[in-house]
Design an enzyme around this catalytic site. Structure first.
Site, PDB file in Angstrom:
ATOM      1  N   LYS A 252       0.841  -1.200   0.000  1.00  0.00           N
ATOM      2  CA  LYS A 252       0.000   0.000   0.000  1.00  0.00           C
ATOM      3  C   LYS A 252       0.877   1.252   0.000  1.00  0.00           C
ATOM      4  CE  LYS A 252      -4.226   1.798   1.942  1.00  0.00           C
ATOM      5  NZ  LYS A 252      -5.367   1.559   2.831  1.00  0.00           N
ATOM      6  N   ARG A 253       2.015   1.174   0.678  1.00  0.00           N
ATOM      7  CA  ARG A 253       2.932   2.324   0.716  1.00  0.00           C
ATOM      8  C   ARG A 253       3.463   2.643  -0.680  1.00  0.00           C
ATOM      9  NH1 ARG A 253       8.349   2.912   1.098  1.00  0.00           N
ATOM     10  NH2 ARG A 253       8.643   0.660   1.180  1.00  0.00           N
TER      11      ARG A 253
END
Length: 466
Positions: free
Chosen positions: A239-240
């Site tokens: 997600k980062r």
């Protein structure tokens, strides 16, 4: 006719890897004047989310990818799946397995101790005895006992799987609910899929689905297994890195055409071309041209593309889009000059909205570092003198008018441009950096500029008196 599909599970939001898969299917169907269908794979009642289903449909609407017909929900088709399970049982191609979980666990432990690959041993495959009491059976399909399962993958080439690697897998759980590989094969066949384009994490589901196809006499589609999108350092996309909900990209100020252009280039290319309109994608896309190796997510590339599409959007469209970010310009008298300025310098709608607000709204506070740097020495007196010059000037409308005032002022005062530029910038927008001062003043006008200058002068007198 080419028929493709996108088949997400509504257990979470639609992420960009899923959107890329959907895009590839969409392009191939539309290029061939075929059909692109949406199937919601919601058989897992414990994990399904109505909110996630809505988010998937919302994402499709945002990016403008239309699908043919209504979405198909697997949860509406349980009776259909049961009829095919009964058919396979009747034809002797599937059977009831009464093996308990404890027995299965023990078998796996023994196999692993012998360094064998854990697999069901087929003990109930030809069972004719009395079923054990108290065990709700599962249904297993009869997988081939010898030979190989061979299929052509449009990206990876010929795939050969030994039958030793595929056991008699479960097609219906003990509660009667069908399993993933069984329902996918049935749905793809009945929905007349000709081409199945999906992530290569499904590669080893394909042999199981082929077994179902052949057991039921269905025609096989063409398979394309697309390599994953990797994040920084070649790791799985997190997600980062950008594996966020598709709608997070909208909230961050990306345009849908920029995101689609970005995604189509992750694993597919047409010469050296980087920027593709939807029409160009439809003209050139072929899944056979998808790269066999994984592609890497590059956030800078996405920003570059987004900046391109913002720059080439009409001001009317941008004004409408900016309303979602709290900026209302449709009836603003300086709309054109505002948008002409910021569409050239901003990479996202969110950034554009923030910078426009800086211009349109009087600063509520000042950046302390900017104050220390800009308001040294005679900065307050210089600002006050410039304010007088501004008051005496007439016919100021265009940025060039205000620039001429500034040029005249520094010439008369015998100072460098920075001596007025830095304090004036802090007065107008509260910090150093930002758009051209002449542009800002032409937007907020003489009165607006004087009010902001006076506010900063008063702030300095009240808070920084020596």
């Amino acid at each position: 006719m080419v028929v493709t599909r996108f088949a997400p599970s509504p257990t979470g939001f639609l992420h960009i890897g899923g959107l890329r898969t959907a895009l590839f299917n969409y392009l191939w169907a539309r290029r061939n004047n075929g059909a692109f269908k949406l199937r919601i794979e919601d058989t897992d009642q414990s994990r399904n989310s109505a909110e996630a289903t809505r988010a998937i449909l919302e994402a499709f609407e945002w990016v403008g990818m239309d699908y043919d017909g209504e979405p198909v929900y697997q949860s509406d088709r349980f009776d259909l799946y049961r009829s095919y399970i009964l058919r396979l049982l009747d034809e002797g191609k599937a059977y009831y397995c009464y093996m308990s979980k404890e027995e299965l666990d023990k078998l796996r432990e023994e196999q692993m101790a012998r360094k064998e690959r854990p697999r069901y041993d087929g003990r109930y495959r030809d069972f004719t005895g009395e079923p054990p009491e108290g065990v709700e059976p599962v249904v297993r399909i009869k997988a081939p006992l010898e030979g190989e399962i061979v299929f052509e993958d449009g990206i990876k080439g010929t795939i050969v799987i030994s039958t030793d690697e595929v056991d008699d897998f479960i097609i219906a759980r003990s509660d009667g609910t069908p399993t993933y590989n069984f329902v996918v094969a049935i749905d793809d066949a009945l929905m007349e899929m000709t081409d199945v384009i999906r992530g290569d994490d499904h590669l080893y589901n394909t042999p199981k689905q082929i077994i179902v196809y052949e057991a039921l006499g269905f025609k096989l589609p063409r398979f394309y297994h697309v390599p994953m999108i990797l994040g920084e350092g070649g790791k799985k996309l997190s997600k980062r890195d950008g594996a966020a909900d598709v709608m997070d990209y909208k909230r961050a100020g990306y345009l849908p055409e920029a995101l689609l252009n970005f995604l189509v280039r992750l694993g597919w290319s047409h010469g050296d071309q980087e920027i593709f309109t939807m029409e160009e994608m439809l003209e050139h896309f072929d899944p056979a041209d998808i790269n066999a190796s994984a592609s890497q997510y590059n956030p800078d590339k996405l920003l570059w593309l987004n900046a391109h599409y913002i720059k080439n959007s009409s001001n009317e469209r941008l004004a409408k889009l900016l309303e979602e970010f709290g900026v209302y310009l449709l009836s603003h008298d300086k709309r054109e000059i505002l948008l002409d300025i910021f569409k050239e310098r901003c990479k996202t709608l969110k950034e554009m909205a923030e910078q426009i607000k800086e211009v349109l709204e009087t600063p509520k506070e000042y950046d302390e570092k900017a104050l220390k740097k800009a308001m040294k020495g005679e900065a307050v007196q210089i600002l006050a003198s410039f304010a007088e010059k501004l008051k005496q000037s007439e016919g100021l409308h265009l940025p060039s008018d205000y620039h001429a005032v500034m040029e005249g002022f520094v010439k008369e005062a015998g100072i460098g441009f920075g001596k007025i530029g830095m304090p004036l910038r802090v007065a107008l927008i509260g910090r150093l950096g930002g758009p051209d001062l002449s542009d800002v003043m032409s937007i907020i006008g003489v009165e607006g500029s004087l009010e902001r200058i006076e506010k900063l002068i008063n702030h300095m007198k009240e808070n920084h008196a020596s």
